[in-house]
Design an enzyme around this catalytic site. Sequence first.
Site, PDB file in Angstrom:
ATOM      1  N   ASN A  47      39.625  46.639  40.370  1.00 17.63           N
ATOM      2  CA  ASN A  47      39.279  46.320  38.988  1.00 17.63           C
ATOM      3  C   ASN A  47      37.790  46.589  38.769  1.00 17.63           C
ATOM      4  O   ASN A  47      36.962  46.435  39.667  1.00 17.63           O
ATOM      5  CB  ASN A  47      39.683  44.894  38.595  1.00 17.63           C
ATOM      6  CG  ASN A  47      39.162  43.796  39.514  1.00 17.63           C
ATOM      7  OD1 ASN A  47      38.864  44.046  40.677  1.00 17.63           O
ATOM      8  ND2 ASN A  47      39.058  42.596  38.996  1.00 17.63           N
ATOM      9  N   ILE A  48      37.483  47.043  37.546  1.00 18.06           N
ATOM     10  CA  ILE A  48      36.128  47.452  37.189  1.00 18.06           C
ATOM     11  C   ILE A  48      35.786  46.782  35.860  1.00 18.06           C
ATOM     12  O   ILE A  48      36.325  47.151  34.812  1.00 18.06           O
ATOM     13  CB  ILE A  48      36.048  48.995  37.051  1.00 18.06           C
ATOM     14  CG1 ILE A  48      36.516  49.673  38.344  1.00 18.06           C
ATOM     15  CG2 ILE A  48      34.625  49.412  36.683  1.00 18.06           C
ATOM     16  CD1 ILE A  48      36.791  51.161  38.207  1.00 18.06           C
ATOM     17  N   GLU A  49      34.908  45.776  35.932  1.00 16.86           N
ATOM     18  CA  GLU A  49      34.570  45.026  34.723  1.00 16.86           C
ATOM     19  C   GLU A  49      33.405  45.678  33.983  1.00 16.86           C
ATOM     20  O   GLU A  49      32.728  46.561  34.513  1.00 16.86           O
ATOM     21  CB  GLU A  49      34.227  43.574  35.088  1.00 16.86           C
ATOM     22  CG  GLU A  49      35.443  42.846  35.620  1.00 16.86           C
ATOM     23  CD  GLU A  49      35.186  41.389  35.964  1.00 16.86           C
ATOM     24  OE1 GLU A  49      36.162  40.658  36.120  1.00 16.86           O
ATOM     25  OE2 GLU A  49      34.001  40.992  36.080  1.00 16.86           O
ATOM     26  N   CYS A  58      41.885  47.443  35.057  1.00 16.09           N
ATOM     27  CA  CYS A  58      42.535  46.759  36.181  1.00 16.09           C
ATOM     28  C   CYS A  58      42.664  47.690  37.392  1.00 16.09           C
ATOM     29  O   CYS A  58      42.667  48.918  37.261  1.00 16.09           O
ATOM     30  CB  CYS A  58      43.937  46.322  35.785  1.00 16.09           C
ATOM     31  SG  CYS A  58      44.004  45.162  34.422  1.00 16.09           S
ATOM     32  N   GLU A  60      45.317  48.223  39.193  1.00 14.36           N
ATOM     33  CA  GLU A  60      46.565  48.985  39.158  1.00 14.36           C
ATOM     34  C   GLU A  60      46.394  50.254  38.322  1.00 14.36           C
ATOM     35  O   GLU A  60      46.790  51.345  38.721  1.00 14.36           O
ATOM     36  CB  GLU A  60      47.707  48.143  38.562  1.00 14.36           C
ATOM     37  CG  GLU A  60      47.993  46.873  39.324  1.00 14.36           C
ATOM     38  CD  GLU A  60      47.209  45.663  38.814  1.00 14.36           C
ATOM     39  OE1 GLU A  60      46.002  45.811  38.517  1.00 14.36           O
ATOM     40  OE2 GLU A  60      47.800  44.583  38.724  1.00 14.36           O
ATOM     41  N   CYS A  95      49.102  42.552  35.109  1.00 12.37           N
ATOM     42  CA  CYS A  95      49.080  42.149  33.699  1.00 12.37           C
ATOM     43  C   CYS A  95      50.078  42.990  32.904  1.00 12.37           C
ATOM     44  O   CYS A  95      50.605  43.998  33.390  1.00 12.37           O
ATOM     45  CB  CYS A  95      47.673  42.287  33.127  1.00 12.37           C
ATOM     46  SG  CYS A  95      47.213  43.975  32.684  1.00 12.37           S
ATOM     47  N   CYS A  98      49.274  46.792  32.541  1.00  9.94           N
ATOM     48  CA  CYS A  98      49.569  47.582  33.748  1.00  9.94           C
ATOM     49  C   CYS A  98      51.075  47.772  33.925  1.00  9.94           C
ATOM     50  O   CYS A  98      51.528  48.837  34.357  1.00  9.94           O
ATOM     51  CB  CYS A  98      48.954  46.922  34.974  1.00  9.94           C
ATOM     52  SG  CYS A  98      47.156  47.092  34.999  1.00  9.94           S
TER      53      CYS A  98
END
Length: 143
Positions: A47-49, A58, A60, A95, A98
């Site tokens: 995941n990359i915020e 996300c 996935e 989620c 995804c």
Amino acid sequence: MKLEEATKNMLVAEAYEAQRNAYVPYSDFCVGAALLAKNGTVYRGCNIENASFSPTNCAERTAFFKAVSEGVTEFEAIAIVGNKKGKEGDFCAPCGVCRQVMAEFCDPDEFQIILGAGEKTSVYTLREILPMGFTNDNLKSSE
Ligand SMILES: [Zn+2]
């Protein structure tokens, strides 16, 4: 198709490797995914915020988009792990967004979603976690 135990364990280990690169300065919740393509290649994702929140991606989808951007669109399984940084976690289910991306590329009864938490695993089909999903069949049926 049922995954072999060794394949399942390999994918969970790959997901934990992917998790190490999670970029999570806001949530500290690290997710890793390992997507097994039918050609045998494993695509890792984390995941990359983002400070602006909505561009956050996300693990996935990172894995799926890496594969699709390289021309690979057929998949067997994905392993997912997630937990707060430095803490032990429980199963981390994908989620809704995804699940929808999985539905675009994966057979609902064949594609396997492997949730890993330490030594524990739990496996689901896409149909189990996304019943009545919207797919390209819906577009065809309304023509
Ligand atoms: Zn997601």
